[in-house]
Enzyme design. Structure first.
Site, PDB file in Angstrom:
ATOM      1  N   TYR A 142      18.625 -25.779 -59.439  1.00 29.84           N
ATOM      2  CA  TYR A 142      19.249 -26.457 -60.585  1.00 29.84           C
ATOM      3  C   TYR A 142      19.524 -25.495 -61.732  1.00 29.84           C
ATOM      4  CZ  TYR A 142      18.309 -30.993 -58.458  1.00 29.84           C
ATOM      5  OH  TYR A 142      18.295 -32.078 -57.619  1.00 29.84           O
ATOM      6  N   LYS A 193      11.159 -25.392 -47.083  1.00 26.05           N
ATOM      7  CA  LYS A 193      11.896 -25.186 -45.837  1.00 26.05           C
ATOM      8  C   LYS A 193      11.721 -23.719 -45.436  1.00 26.05           C
ATOM      9  CE  LYS A 193      14.669 -27.351 -43.762  1.00 26.05           C
ATOM     10  NZ  LYS A 193      14.496 -27.963 -42.399  1.00 26.05           N
ATOM     11  N   ASP A 226      11.832 -31.707 -44.800  1.00 27.73           N
ATOM     12  CA  ASP A 226      12.474 -32.815 -44.062  1.00 27.73           C
ATOM     13  C   ASP A 226      11.423 -33.662 -43.348  1.00 27.73           C
ATOM     14  OD1 ASP A 226      11.967 -30.634 -42.394  1.00 27.73           O
ATOM     15  OD2 ASP A 226      13.786 -30.889 -41.189  1.00 27.73           O
ATOM     16  N   ASP A 250      13.120 -33.659 -56.361  1.00 28.91           N
ATOM     17  CA  ASP A 250      14.049 -34.693 -56.814  1.00 28.91           C
ATOM     18  C   ASP A 250      14.221 -35.739 -55.704  1.00 28.91           C
ATOM     19  OD1 ASP A 250      15.846 -35.987 -58.441  1.00 28.91           O
ATOM     20  OD2 ASP A 250      17.498 -34.599 -58.087  1.00 28.91           O
ATOM     21  N   ASP A 254      12.153 -39.668 -55.286  1.00 33.85           N
ATOM     22  CA  ASP A 254      12.890 -40.940 -55.181  1.00 33.85           C
ATOM     23  C   ASP A 254      12.433 -41.730 -53.957  1.00 33.85           C
ATOM     24  OD1 ASP A 254      14.354 -40.602 -57.475  1.00 33.85           O
ATOM     25  OD2 ASP A 254      16.299 -40.932 -56.529  1.00 33.85           O
TER      26      ASP A 254
HETATM   27  C1  IPM Z   1      15.560 -36.926 -62.070  1.00 36.15           C
HETATM   28  C2  IPM Z   1      17.030 -37.083 -62.184  1.00 36.15           C
HETATM   29  C3  IPM Z   1      17.592 -35.826 -62.815  1.00 36.15           C
HETATM   30  C4  IPM Z   1      17.345 -34.674 -61.874  1.00 36.15           C
HETATM   31  C5  IPM Z   1      19.062 -35.884 -63.218  1.00 36.15           C
HETATM   32  C6  IPM Z   1      19.372 -37.072 -64.087  1.00 36.15           C
HETATM   33  C7  IPM Z   1      19.494 -34.599 -63.904  1.00 36.15           C
HETATM   34  O1  IPM Z   1      17.597 -37.349 -60.940  1.00 36.15           O
HETATM   35  O2  IPM Z   1      14.895 -36.714 -63.106  1.00 36.15           O
HETATM   36  O3  IPM Z   1      15.041 -37.009 -60.958  1.00 36.15           O
HETATM   37  O4  IPM Z   1      18.140 -34.449 -60.966  1.00 36.15           O
HETATM   38  O5  IPM Z   1      16.353 -33.993 -62.061  1.00 36.15           O
HETATM   39 MG    MG Z   2      16.175 -37.694 -59.414  1.00 34.73          MG
END
Ligand code: IPM
Ligand code: MG
Length: 370
Positions: A142, A193, A226, A250, A254
């Site tokens: 990033y 990975k 993975d 990230d 989620d």
């Molecule tokens: C998170 C979000 C952020 C990220 C975005 C909004 C920049 O998805 O905090 O997980 O990718 O880190």
């Molecule tokens: Mg995120």
């Protein structure tokens, strides 16, 4: 001692609504539990772009640097989709992370008893689940250079992102993971990975050495990212602390979040290095985003924002007791069957953001005898 300085950045969409409930709780706490904070509030995200020309102004950034902790709502929305990248709502988040050096992102995925039926996984797989993802937050793909899109001929262009990690970047986030594991079930699963990426192999080697030299008493496993994603939905209770880089963190966070059945329930903390005076920069935010589709309708679940504030009390201000009180109040409210729309799951009465905030304060009153 001077008051603790909190910078409040509600942001866009439901950020404002959920933050309002936390501010009410802070108000109540300062009246009844003799804690006082110096609060200031600024614009961030698309709202700041519209009013101030950038998603975070230099003076707001300075204010964040001067605060003891930042409480962040959410940013983003379709109306800013075409804004240039470095002024987009998300850019504010990345700038805050980078300039405050918030390298360790703590994302707990906890299934509360009252909500174990909300998960899309079978009850016995998730009941009592308590995982902590420690995501590296200030480096990796990033932030790596070079990056960009460029032309290579009349008909061809190319895009580059760079995944880069240094020894110390990996060590410092790994230390946070090992230290937290010691306070939990003493296991770290480090996901990368290493089978295909140089940074993955490097990550694995650094974690192995650090473990051998400083944390041999903690159980360590290396897992390919993975496979980790697959194991998270197959048998999530095998994990305690998952340590991983910015990109995989990230994605995996989620996935882990969804195991709990509601994104609207999950808080997070992002921590910087400990300074000479013992304090560390820190930002607390719910894992859910700005949810533009339900913004302004008082439908959003404020509990993730409220639990983020509870994390602030614990990690920034050493107020473990007050932090626990808030967590307990949230659990009791859920045990009573009160639900916002995102966690309704058969509940016959759905309450609003505001009503949920009020219910938490009522519960705080009962628990604290005020
Ligand atoms: C998170 C979000 C952020 C990220 C975005 C909004 C920049 O998805 O905090 O997980 O990718 O880190
Ligand atoms: Mg995120």
């Amino acid at each position: 001692m001077s008051n603790k300085k909190i910078l409040v950045l509600p942001g866009d969409g439901i950020g404002n609504e959920v933050m309002a409930e936390v501010l009410n709780i802070i108000d109540w706490l300062s009246k009844t539990r003799s804690m006082s904070f110096d609060m200031s509030e600024r614009l961030v995200g698309g709202t700041a772009y519209d009013k101030e020309g950038d998603s975070i102004s230099d003076s707001t950034m300075q204010e964040a640097l001067d605060s003891d902790a930042v409480l962040f709502g959410a940013v983003g929305g379709p109306q800013w989709d075409n804004v240039e990248r470095n002024k987009r709502p998300e850019a504010a988040l990345l700038r805050l992370r980078k300039e405050l050096d918030l390298f360790a992102n703590l994302r707990p995925a906890v299934v509360l008893d009252a909500l174990s039926e909300s998960s899309s996984l079978k009850l016995d797989l998730v009941k009592g689940l308590d995982i902590l993802i420690v995501r590296e937050l200030t480096s990796g793909v990033y932030f790596g250079q070079p990056r960009g899109i460029s032309k290579i001929s009349d008909t061809e262009s190319k895009a580059i992102d760079t995944q880069v990690y240094t020894t110390s970047e990996i060590e410092r986030v790994s230390r946070v993971a090992f230290e937290l594991a010691k306070l939990r079930r003493n296991k770290v699963s480090s996901a990368e990975k290493s089978n295909v990426m140089e940074t993955g192999l490097f990550w694995r080697n650094i974690v192995t050495d650090l473990h051998k030299n400083e944390y041999a008493s903690v159980e360590l496993e290396h897992i390919l990212a993975d496979n980790c994603a697959m194991q998270l939905v197959r048998y999530p209770k095998q994990f305690d602390v998952i340590l991983t880089d910015n990109l995989f963190g990230d994605l995996l966070s989620d996935t882990a979040a969804m195991l709990t059945g509601s994104l609207g329930m999950l808080p997070s903390a992002s921590l910087g290095p400990v300074k000479a005076n013992g304090t560390r920069a820190a930002m607390y935010e719910p894992v859910h985003g700005s949810a533009p589709d339900i913004a302004g309708q008082s439908k959003a679940n404020p509990l993730a924002m409220i639990m983020s504030f509870a994390m602030m009390l614990k990690y920034s201000f050493d107020m473990e007791e007050d932090s626990k009180l808030i967590e307990k109040a949230v659990q009791n409210v859920l045990l009573k069957g009160l639900r916002t729309a995102d966690i309704k799951d058969g509940a016959d009465k759905i309450i609003s953001t505001k009503e949920m905030g009020v219910a938490v304060i009522e519960e705080l009153k009962v628990l604290s005898g005020n």
